[in-house]
Design a protein around this motif. Structure first.
Motif, PDB file in Angstrom:
ATOM      1  N   ASP A 356     -21.014  -4.022 -10.571  1.00 29.38           N
ATOM      2  CA  ASP A 356     -22.327  -3.902 -10.229  1.00 29.38           C
ATOM      3  C   ASP A 356     -23.223  -4.928 -11.022  1.00 29.38           C
ATOM      4  N   ALA A 357     -24.480  -5.069 -11.133  1.00 28.38           N
ATOM      5  CA  ALA A 357     -25.102  -6.172 -11.868  1.00 28.38           C
ATOM      6  C   ALA A 357     -24.743  -6.264 -13.093  1.00 28.38           C
ATOM      7  N   ASN A 358     -24.206  -5.293 -13.710  1.00 27.01           N
ATOM      8  CA  ASN A 358     -24.025  -5.422 -15.017  1.00 27.01           C
ATOM      9  C   ASN A 358     -22.790  -5.935 -15.465  1.00 27.01           C
ATOM     10  N   GLY A 359     -21.864  -5.764 -14.432  1.00 29.80           N
ATOM     11  CA  GLY A 359     -20.351  -6.149 -14.669  1.00 29.80           C
ATOM     12  C   GLY A 359     -19.386  -5.326 -13.986  1.00 29.80           C
ATOM     13  N   TRP A 360     -18.149  -5.182 -14.612  1.00 35.02           N
ATOM     14  CA  TRP A 360     -16.846  -4.683 -13.940  1.00 35.02           C
ATOM     15  C   TRP A 360     -17.092  -3.117 -14.087  1.00 35.02           C
ATOM     16  N   LEU A 361     -16.697  -2.381 -13.053  1.00 29.15           N
ATOM     17  CA  LEU A 361     -16.732  -1.100 -12.726  1.00 29.15           C
ATOM     18  C   LEU A 361     -15.339  -0.417 -12.606  1.00 29.15           C
ATOM     19  N   ALA A 362     -14.432  -1.151 -11.799  1.00 32.40           N
ATOM     20  CA  ALA A 362     -13.248  -0.517 -11.557  1.00 32.40           C
ATOM     21  C   ALA A 362     -12.298  -1.576 -10.950  1.00 32.40           C
ATOM     22  N   THR A 363     -11.093  -1.243 -11.055  1.00 35.69           N
ATOM     23  CA  THR A 363     -10.051  -1.990 -10.729  1.00 35.69           C
ATOM     24  C   THR A 363      -9.177  -1.179  -9.713  1.00 35.69           C
ATOM     25  N   PHE A 364      -8.999  -1.753  -8.698  1.00 32.72           N
ATOM     26  CA  PHE A 364      -7.984  -1.050  -7.490  1.00 32.72           C
ATOM     27  C   PHE A 364      -6.801  -1.613  -7.299  1.00 32.72           C
ATOM     28  N   SER A 365      -5.664  -1.250  -7.915  1.00 34.93           N
ATOM     29  CA  SER A 365      -4.421  -1.976  -7.579  1.00 34.93           C
ATOM     30  C   SER A 365      -3.663  -1.576  -6.032  1.00 34.93           C
ATOM     31  N   LEU A 366      -3.276  -2.606  -5.447  1.00 31.88           N
ATOM     32  CA  LEU A 366      -2.984  -1.877  -4.182  1.00 31.88           C
ATOM     33  C   LEU A 366      -1.379  -2.340  -3.795  1.00 31.88           C
ATOM     34  N   HIS A 367      -0.646  -1.590  -2.978  1.00 34.18           N
ATOM     35  CA  HIS A 367       0.613  -1.931  -2.593  1.00 34.18           C
ATOM     36  C   HIS A 367       0.741  -2.236  -1.214  1.00 34.18           C
ATOM     37  N   GLU A 368       1.063  -3.472  -0.835  1.00 40.78           N
ATOM     38  CA  GLU A 368       0.976  -4.183   0.187  1.00 40.78           C
ATOM     39  C   GLU A 368       2.655  -4.595   0.748  1.00 40.78           C
ATOM     40  N   ALA A 369       3.141  -3.807   1.849  1.00 38.41           N
ATOM     41  CA  ALA A 369       4.519  -4.145   2.070  1.00 38.41           C
ATOM     42  C   ALA A 369       4.661  -5.081   3.210  1.00 38.41           C
ATOM     43  N   VAL A 370       5.651  -6.131   3.072  1.00 45.04           N
ATOM     44  CA  VAL A 370       5.949  -7.135   4.101  1.00 45.04           C
ATOM     45  C   VAL A 370       6.444  -6.539   5.380  1.00 45.04           C
ATOM     46  N   LYS A 371       6.118  -6.772   6.272  1.00 41.50           N
ATOM     47  CA  LYS A 371       6.743  -6.429   7.585  1.00 41.50           C
ATOM     48  C   LYS A 371       8.467  -6.779   7.537  1.00 41.50           C
ATOM     49  N   HIS A 372       9.098  -5.587   8.119  1.00 37.41           N
ATOM     50  CA  HIS A 372      10.498  -5.707   7.818  1.00 37.41           C
ATOM     51  C   HIS A 372      11.105  -6.980   8.692  1.00 37.41           C
ATOM     52  N   ASN A 373      10.406  -7.390   9.777  1.00 37.26           N
ATOM     53  CA  ASN A 373      10.995  -8.223  10.671  1.00 37.26           C
ATOM     54  C   ASN A 373      10.203  -9.852  10.183  1.00 37.26           C
ATOM     55  N   ALA A 374       9.626  -9.858   8.972  1.00 32.99           N
ATOM     56  CA  ALA A 374       8.964 -11.200   8.881  1.00 32.99           C
ATOM     57  C   ALA A 374       9.649 -12.226   8.667  1.00 32.99           C
ATOM     58  N   ALA A 375      10.739 -11.972   7.354  1.00 31.71           N
ATOM     59  CA  ALA A 375      11.674 -12.954   7.288  1.00 31.71           C
ATOM     60  C   ALA A 375      12.471 -13.472   8.267  1.00 31.71           C
ATOM     61  N   LEU A 376      12.887 -12.694   9.421  1.00 34.18           N
ATOM     62  CA  LEU A 376      13.653 -13.108  10.332  1.00 34.18           C
ATOM     63  C   LEU A 376      12.993 -14.254  11.562  1.00 34.18           C
ATOM     64  N   ALA A 377      11.767 -13.636  11.575  1.00 30.93           N
ATOM     65  CA  ALA A 377      10.946 -14.543  12.348  1.00 30.93           C
ATOM     66  C   ALA A 377      10.529 -15.870  11.722  1.00 30.93           C
ATOM     67  N   ILE A 378      10.394 -15.725  10.386  1.00 32.66           N
ATOM     68  CA  ILE A 378      10.087 -17.136   9.967  1.00 32.66           C
ATOM     69  C   ILE A 378      11.425 -18.031   9.989  1.00 32.66           C
ATOM     70  N   GLN A 379      12.517 -17.339   9.661  1.00 33.89           N
ATOM     71  CA  GLN A 379      13.762 -18.221   9.723  1.00 33.89           C
ATOM     72  C   GLN A 379      13.976 -18.779  11.229  1.00 33.89           C
ATOM     73  N   GLN A 380      13.807 -18.068  12.333  1.00 40.15           N
ATOM     74  CA  GLN A 380      13.766 -18.402  13.534  1.00 40.15           C
ATOM     75  C   GLN A 380      13.079 -19.548  13.985  1.00 40.15           C
ATOM     76  N   LEU A 381      11.722 -19.604  13.514  1.00 43.11           N
ATOM     77  CA  LEU A 381      11.004 -20.660  13.392  1.00 43.11           C
ATOM     78  C   LEU A 381      11.176 -21.900  12.815  1.00 43.11           C
ATOM     79  N   LYS A 382      11.912 -21.692  11.796  1.00 40.99           N
ATOM     80  CA  LYS A 382      12.240 -22.771  10.986  1.00 40.99           C
ATOM     81  C   LYS A 382      13.489 -23.366  11.614  1.00 40.99           C
TER      82      LYS A 382
END
Length: 548
Positions: A356-382
């Motif tokens: 808020d105007a006075n500073g920090w109120l809260a921090t939300f830690s998030l979990h974001e999973a990488v798509k299972h086929n992302a690495a394969l797609a990147i390798q095929q493009l490479k």
């Protein structure tokens, strides 16, 4: 005066060959566009609507209104976007998302127009109707792509016009040269010259192939906004990826919450969700979802002056509330550490902050999973020597973790939309042909500026996407296949054009010098058109092999 020969057989054979060729073309064209036509015609003409007394009346779809309750029987398509209010079922969304497996829908789940009810009779409350539905927007994209002429097609049309004038002039010259020798032969030669030429094959070469590819894309849940994008994506040498919702799953979970002393977890979560509900960013959706799971009452919080700074966060003014007396008239901010004016985190996790105007109120830690086929797609493009870059507005450590996991060595973190656009423009100045892949939420400028672009379709209003392609199911493993298919399309277009040019170069002189009779010229013209369409038909199958 007509000479001593009869040409009725030539006339009838010419008509026979011409009509046969046209019939085959129509059949092949129908097969090519079958998927798109099936999608466009999925909405039923009428549906059962619930009356005030609980009875049902079958009405035309044009009579439906938002808020109506419709009963959808097994095998019927849903007439609009809505929510199940009676019964559970399974639905087929294959032509909308490319997913062939039926999806289970339970009470209060969302259903989309054009998907089929496979389980049991259910009731839905209509939330979006007509062209505003996801289905309506998809149909608009298909129609837009189908009527647009790509650059190569326009070039072929421009070439065909003067070529046709040349042919007519050639026929007149041939007839004039032979008129005093043999009038019958002169007429036969002029007719053969006019018949043997096939400017239609030249004009069909590009659109037949591109429409066949567009049909193959639709079968896989890939929409194309303009056919010219097929040529564009076939020539790319650099691919830029956004991270959130593109390389990572679009569902993000809130793992932990830390908050200022004197506040409560449910309180800060409700505040964050009240601000986040005004954004469609995946992180915002995650906060809203977490708030609902915890039973927080963000709906009771009243906010004013809500503004979203793309790529940074959202600001809002909280109206006076007894529950938040210490934040009365405070200016809330939800977003990155820099946007909220707090210290950068030391933890190697994705975090979003509330201040808020006075500073920090809260921090939300998030979990974001990488798509299972992302690495394969990147390798095929490479593997096909494409340069890969990752541009993200997230914190450095988060981007580093994602890049390392999927094998991208070139990346930039904490990027604003302007930073992303500047990087793209720098690459363009180096002569790069760039494909931009993003979620379509905050990547509008860079999607529009790239040579060709792809947006993830799940949860994104298609009218807001600035992309040439939309992956309805968000499956990035289809990108290498899409590039391969586009390159195959360009190869077949070149084959078609080459065939049309060679055919005319060879056959027009033969007809001019009287070697080809009228009926044989008719056969050649018909076969020429059929060859072009048959060659294009090879593109209706979306190959599963690696991109080459």
């Amino acid at each position: 005066w007509w000479g001593d020969k009869i040409y009725f057989d030539s006339l009838t054979m010419f008509v026979f060959f011409l009509l046969s060729a046209r019939l085959i073309e129509v059949k092949l064209h129908s097969k090519t566009l079958g998927s798109m036509e099936a999608l466009v015609s999925r909405i039923p003409e009428n549906i059962e609507r619930q009356n005030a007394d609980g009875s049902y009346t079958r009405v035309l779809n044009s009579q439906l209104k938002v808020g109506d309750i419709a009963r959808v029987h097994i095998g019927e398509a849903f007439p609009a976007d809505g929510k199940l209010v009676l019964g559970d079922t399974r639905v087929d969304e294959s032509l909308l998302t490319g997913e062939s497996t039926p999806i289970q829908k339970n009470l209060h789940d969302k259903v989309v127009a054009g998907s089929y009810n496979l389980g049991q009779t259910v009731n839905i409350v209509l939330e979006t109707i007509g062209e505003s539905t996801q289905y309506g927007q998809i149909v608009n994209l298909i129609n837009q792509a189908a009527i647009e002429k790509p650059r190569l097609s326009q070039l072929a049309d421009r070439v065909a016009r003067p070529f046709l004038l040349f042919v007519i002039l050639s026929a007149v010259v041939a007839a004039a040269l032979l008129w005093n020798v043999d009038r019958g032969r002169a007429l036969m030669t002029a007719a053969a010259v006019l018949i043997v030429t096939c400017p239609c094959a030249l004009s069909l070469a590009t659109p037949a192939a591109m429409l066949a590819s567009a049909s193959a894309f639709v079968k896989r849940g890939i929409l194309i906004r303009r056919l010219q994008a097929i040529e564009s994506i076939a020539n790319i040498d650099t691919v830029i990826f956004d991270k959130t919702g593109t390389l990572t799953e679009d569902h993000i979970e809130v793992q932990s919450i830390t908050y200022k002393q004197g506040l409560t977890e449910s309180g800060v979560l409700a505040l964050a969700a009240a601000v986040a509900q005004h954004s469609m960013h995946p992180v915002s959706r995650a906060l809203v979802s977490a708030s609902r799971q915890h039973g927080a009452q963000e709906s009771a919080i009243v906010l004013n002056n809500i503004q979203e700074v793309v790529g940074a966060g959202i600001s809002a003014t909280l109206q006076p509330s007894a529950a938040y007396a210490d934040l009365i008239n405070s200016h809330l901010k939800l977003g990155s550490a820099k946007f909220c004016g707090v210290a950068e985190p030391s933890e190697l996790s994705q975090q979003v902050f509330l201040a808020d105007a006075n500073g920090w109120l809260a921090t939300f830690s998030l979990h974001e999973a990488v798509k299972h086929n992302a690495a394969l797609a990147i390798q095929q493009l490479k593997d096909v020597h494409l340069s890969i870059e990752l541009l993200s507005g997230d914190q450095v450590h988060t981007v580093v973790n994602t890049a390392n996991e999927i094998g991208i060595s070139q990346f930039l973190a904490a990027c604003s939309p302007q930073d992303k656009l500047s990087r793209l423009q720098a690459l363009k100045q180096q002569g790069k042909n760039i494909l931009m892949v993003g979620d379509g939420l905050n990547d509008g400028p860079i999607l529009a500026s790239a040579h060709v672009s792809i947006a993830m379709g799940k949860g994104v209003p298609l009218t807001l996407a600035h992309a040439d392609y939309v992956l309805l199911n968000g499956d990035i493993s289809q990108i290498p296949q899409l590039i391969r298919h586009a390159r195959k399309t360009m190869t077949i277009i070149k084959q078609n054009i080459a065939w049309a040019v060679i055919y005319n170069i060879v056959c027009v002189p033969l007809a001019f010098f009287g070697v080809l009779s009228a009926w044989l010229a008719g056969l050649g013209m018909a076969v020429s058109s059929i060859i072009v369409v048959l060659n294009a038909l090879r593109l209706t199958t979306f190959s599963e092999t690696k991109v080459k």
